[in-house]
Design a protein around this motif. Structure first.
Motif, PDB file in Angstrom:
ATOM      1  N   GLY A 295       0.811  -1.212   0.000  1.00 48.60           N
ATOM      2  CA  GLY A 295       0.000   0.000   0.000  1.00 48.60           C
ATOM      3  C   GLY A 295       0.841   1.258   0.000  1.00 48.60           C
ATOM      4  N   ARG A 296       2.081   1.163   0.500  1.00 45.98           N
ATOM      5  CA  ARG A 296       2.944   2.347   0.563  1.00 45.98           C
ATOM      6  C   ARG A 296       3.963   2.387  -0.570  1.00 45.98           C
ATOM      7  NH1 ARG A 296       3.498   0.383   5.920  1.00 45.98           N
ATOM      8  NH2 ARG A 296       5.556  -0.359   5.358  1.00 45.98           N
ATOM      9  N   ALA A 297       3.929   1.368  -1.437  1.00 47.02           N
ATOM     10  CA  ALA A 297       4.981   1.241  -2.452  1.00 47.02           C
ATOM     11  C   ALA A 297       4.800   2.231  -3.596  1.00 47.02           C
ATOM     12  CB  ALA A 297       4.991  -0.180  -2.995  1.00 47.02           C
ATOM     13  N   ASP A 298       5.880   2.424  -4.356  1.00 40.80           N
ATOM     14  CA  ASP A 298       5.809   3.224  -5.568  1.00 40.80           C
ATOM     15  C   ASP A 298       5.496   2.353  -6.783  1.00 40.80           C
ATOM     16  OD1 ASP A 298       6.623   5.814  -4.451  1.00 40.80           O
ATOM     17  OD2 ASP A 298       8.512   4.790  -4.049  1.00 40.80           O
ATOM     18  N   LEU A 299       5.822   1.069  -6.688  1.00 44.02           N
ATOM     19  CA  LEU A 299       5.615   0.154  -7.819  1.00 44.02           C
ATOM     20  C   LEU A 299       5.451  -1.264  -7.277  1.00 44.02           C
ATOM     21  CD1 LEU A 299       5.733  -0.393 -10.954  1.00 44.02           C
ATOM     22  CD2 LEU A 299       8.179  -0.800 -10.643  1.00 44.02           C
ATOM     23  N   LEU A 300       4.500  -1.995  -7.846  1.00 38.46           N
ATOM     24  CA  LEU A 300       4.322  -3.402  -7.481  1.00 38.46           C
ATOM     25  C   LEU A 300       4.736  -4.268  -8.662  1.00 38.46           C
ATOM     26  CD1 LEU A 300       0.739  -3.228  -5.908  1.00 38.46           C
ATOM     27  CD2 LEU A 300       2.951  -2.996  -4.755  1.00 38.46           C
ATOM     28  N   LEU A 301       5.386  -5.381  -8.361  1.00 38.57           N
ATOM     29  CA  LEU A 301       5.620  -6.399  -9.376  1.00 38.57           C
ATOM     30  C   LEU A 301       4.686  -7.548  -9.025  1.00 38.57           C
ATOM     31  CD1 LEU A 301       9.549  -6.424  -9.562  1.00 38.57           C
ATOM     32  CD2 LEU A 301       7.908  -5.033 -10.856  1.00 38.57           C
ATOM     33  N   LEU A 302       3.667  -7.773  -9.859  1.00 35.68           N
ATOM     34  CA  LEU A 302       2.692  -8.831  -9.588  1.00 35.68           C
ATOM     35  C   LEU A 302       3.113 -10.063 -10.366  1.00 35.68           C
ATOM     36  CD1 LEU A 302      -0.575  -6.718  -9.922  1.00 35.68           C
ATOM     37  CD2 LEU A 302       0.800  -7.180  -7.871  1.00 35.68           C
ATOM     38  N   LEU A 303       3.621 -11.058  -9.646  1.00 37.46           N
ATOM     39  CA  LEU A 303       4.176 -12.227 -10.296  1.00 37.46           C
ATOM     40  C   LEU A 303       3.144 -13.335 -10.401  1.00 37.46           C
ATOM     41  CD1 LEU A 303       6.719 -10.668  -9.989  1.00 37.46           C
ATOM     42  CD2 LEU A 303       7.872 -12.709  -9.113  1.00 37.46           C
ATOM     43  N   ARG A 304       3.176 -14.045 -11.534  1.00 37.50           N
ATOM     44  CA  ARG A 304       2.299 -15.180 -11.704  1.00 37.50           C
ATOM     45  C   ARG A 304       3.050 -16.268 -12.463  1.00 37.50           C
ATOM     46  NH1 ARG A 304      -3.799 -14.510 -13.914  1.00 37.50           N
ATOM     47  NH2 ARG A 304      -4.089 -13.103 -12.176  1.00 37.50           N
ATOM     48  N   ASP A 305       2.993 -17.467 -11.918  1.00 39.71           N
ATOM     49  CA  ASP A 305       3.657 -18.622 -12.527  1.00 39.71           C
ATOM     50  C   ASP A 305       2.919 -18.969 -13.826  1.00 39.71           C
ATOM     51  OD1 ASP A 305       4.615 -21.106 -13.233  1.00 39.71           O
ATOM     52  OD2 ASP A 305       4.621 -21.880 -11.167  1.00 39.71           O
TER      53      ASP A 305
END
Ligand SMILES: Nc1nc2c(ncn2[C@@H]2O[C@H](COP(=O)(O)OP(=O)(O)O)[C@@H](O)[C@H]2O)c(=O)[nH]1
Ligand SMILES: [Mg+2]
Length: 443
Positions: A295-305
């Motif tokens: 919630g506080r991040a500047d960027l999310l990396l959403l990983l999916r196998d």
């Protein structure tokens, strides 16, 4: 201004080292030079001398540089002793110098504090100096140098001068008010200038997040289901084994953080626990932490196998995100239609596919968030708070037509005061301890 005590400290880094620099400041400086190097030396020149204890034994041979005040860092008489950087050498030198009457070991930041008190630096410049000493990345260094040289202070001083001028104009109008004058001609110009200053200050304050990114780092958080390959990516980006990688779901229960230098910017990458239903107690805490961090991040990396794409339940967030498909090596080159458009990047840590492109994208996003190089930004929450307070007074001044010119002029004075507090031009005694505690000893 001469403060009673003279102060001495090791101003260079960790020992042992090739050379160590001791700094001495205050009224006893000349006396110390005369005593331990047996005679005065040329001003502002490096002079090779033997340094001697009271009993005449040689402590070390090195350079002494004498900077007579007020043209010195602190504004007082200052001497630097460059000696061999051995622990015993430095200990004996410090003990000898601090052993003279009226000389003591310096507190953290005390040299800089004297520089401020003697008007060599303003408060914003001393903060920038602390940033410069702590700078680890190129962007931090650039930002700190610019402010240490006065870019930020100059902006606040300019605003302050404009307000002082505006107030003078309004007060003149009050004093010379004449029923027959064309009403409001001067004050119209003044109030329109104050209104444009309000938006200039708002624009400047909006740059605080960019400054935080430069100083504290661009925050990237890796999220995804257990076994999505989060820790593997984290390690690949770290180019070292900083996180535990296993095929047992739920290994990463806590947050692991790593700091990267991407294109001169500090980027903080966090590996998180996998997001899944019904985990154990410890893991549940990890998942909660991951959500909070995201919630506080500047960027999310959403990983999916890619071989086992599971839905993860992410709370609705406005944080920008990149969708990353992992383990593409297991697809044997079958990049099916279903992948197209569903992922921003397709990667494999096994054969390195996509990693450089992903890093390049993170670097670009971080650079965008850090703003334009050379922008003058508020570098401390302290500045933002005082700027916001100044703006409140300005808004009150511009909106207070009914209140009369006297009260409006008073609001201008209060706003100028707040700006003065930022640079330390007025009334800052209460803030000094907080500000100078950011420094190390010897600075
Ligand atoms: N073949 C292949 N296996 C991978 C890749 N990335 C991760 N894995 C494997 O997937 C499993 C889970 O990886 P891990 O990084 O621990 O996932 P996490 O739970 O999301 O942190 C491990 O056995 C990894 O070796 C990849 O790019 N290719
Ligand atoms: Mg993991």
């Amino acid at each position: 201004m001469i403060s009673g005590d003279s102060i001495v400290a090791l101003s260079s880094g960790r020992l042992p080292a090739g050379v160590a620099v001791l700094r001495l400041s205050g009224p006893k400086t000349r006396f110390v030079i005369e005593t331990i190097v047996c005679g005065m030396v040329k001003e502002r020149a490096a002079v090779l001398r033997k340094f001697k204890a009271a009993d005449g034994t040689v402590l070390d041979t090195g350079l002494v540089v004498f900077f007579p005040g007020p043209a010195s860092f602190t504004g007082e008489d200052v001497a630097e002793f460059h000696v061999h950087g051995g622990r015993a050498v430095v200990a004996r030198m410090l003990e000898t110098i601090a052993g003279f009457d009226g000389i003591r070991h310096a507190e953290p930041g005390e040299f800089t504090r004297r520089a401020f008190l003697n008007g060599k630096l303003d408060l914003v410049e001393t903060e920038a100096l602390a940033d410069l000493v702590n700078a680890e990345t190129e962007a931090q260094r650039r930002f700190a140098v610019q402010n240490a040289e006065g870019a930020q202070s100059e902006l606040y001083q300019r605003w302050r001068r404009r307000l002082i001028h505006a107030r003078a104009m309004i007060e003149a109008e009050i004093d010379f008010a004449d029923e027959d004058d064309v009403p409001g001609s001067v004050s119209d110009t003044v109030w329109s200038d104050v209104r444009s200053m309000i938006s200039e200050i708002e624009h400047h304050v909006a740059g605080f997040h960019a400054a935080e990114i430069i100083r504290d780092g661009f925050e990237v958080v890796i999220l995804g289901a257990p076994n999505a390959g989060k820790s593997s990516l984290f390690n690949a980006l770290a180019r070292r084994d900083a996180a535990i990688v296993t095929d047992e779901p739920g290994t990463t229960r806590d947050l692991l953080e790593l700091v990267l230098d991407l294109g001169g910017l500090r980027v903080r990458l966090t590996d998180t626990a996998g997001l899944r239903e019904a985990p154990g107690k410890v893991e549940a805490i990890g998942i909660e932490k991951a959500r909070a961090k995201a919630g506080r991040a500047d960027l999310l990396l959403l990983l999916r196998d890619l071989t086992d794409p599971q839905e993860t339940d992410l709370p609705a967030m406005t944080t920008p995100a990149l969708r990353v498909g992992t383990k593409t090596d297991l697809l044997d080159g079958r990049i099916g239609h279903e992948i197209d458009g569903r992922y921003d990047f397709v990667i494999s840590v096994n054969d390195g596919t996509g990693l450089d492109a992903l890093l390049a994208r993170i670097e670009r996003l971080a650079a965008d968030a850090a703003g334009v190089v050379g922008d003058v930004l508020p570098s401390r929450l302290r500045h933002v708070e005082l700027l916001a307070a100044a703006n409140q007074h300005l808004v009150r001044a511009t909106e207070g037509e009914a209140a009369g010119q006297e009260l409006r002029a008073e609001e201008l004075r209060l706003a100028a005061d707040r700006l003065g507090r930022i640079v330390g031009a007025i009334d800052v005694e209460d803030m000094l301890d907080v500000i100078f505690s950011q420094f190390c000893i010897g600075k």
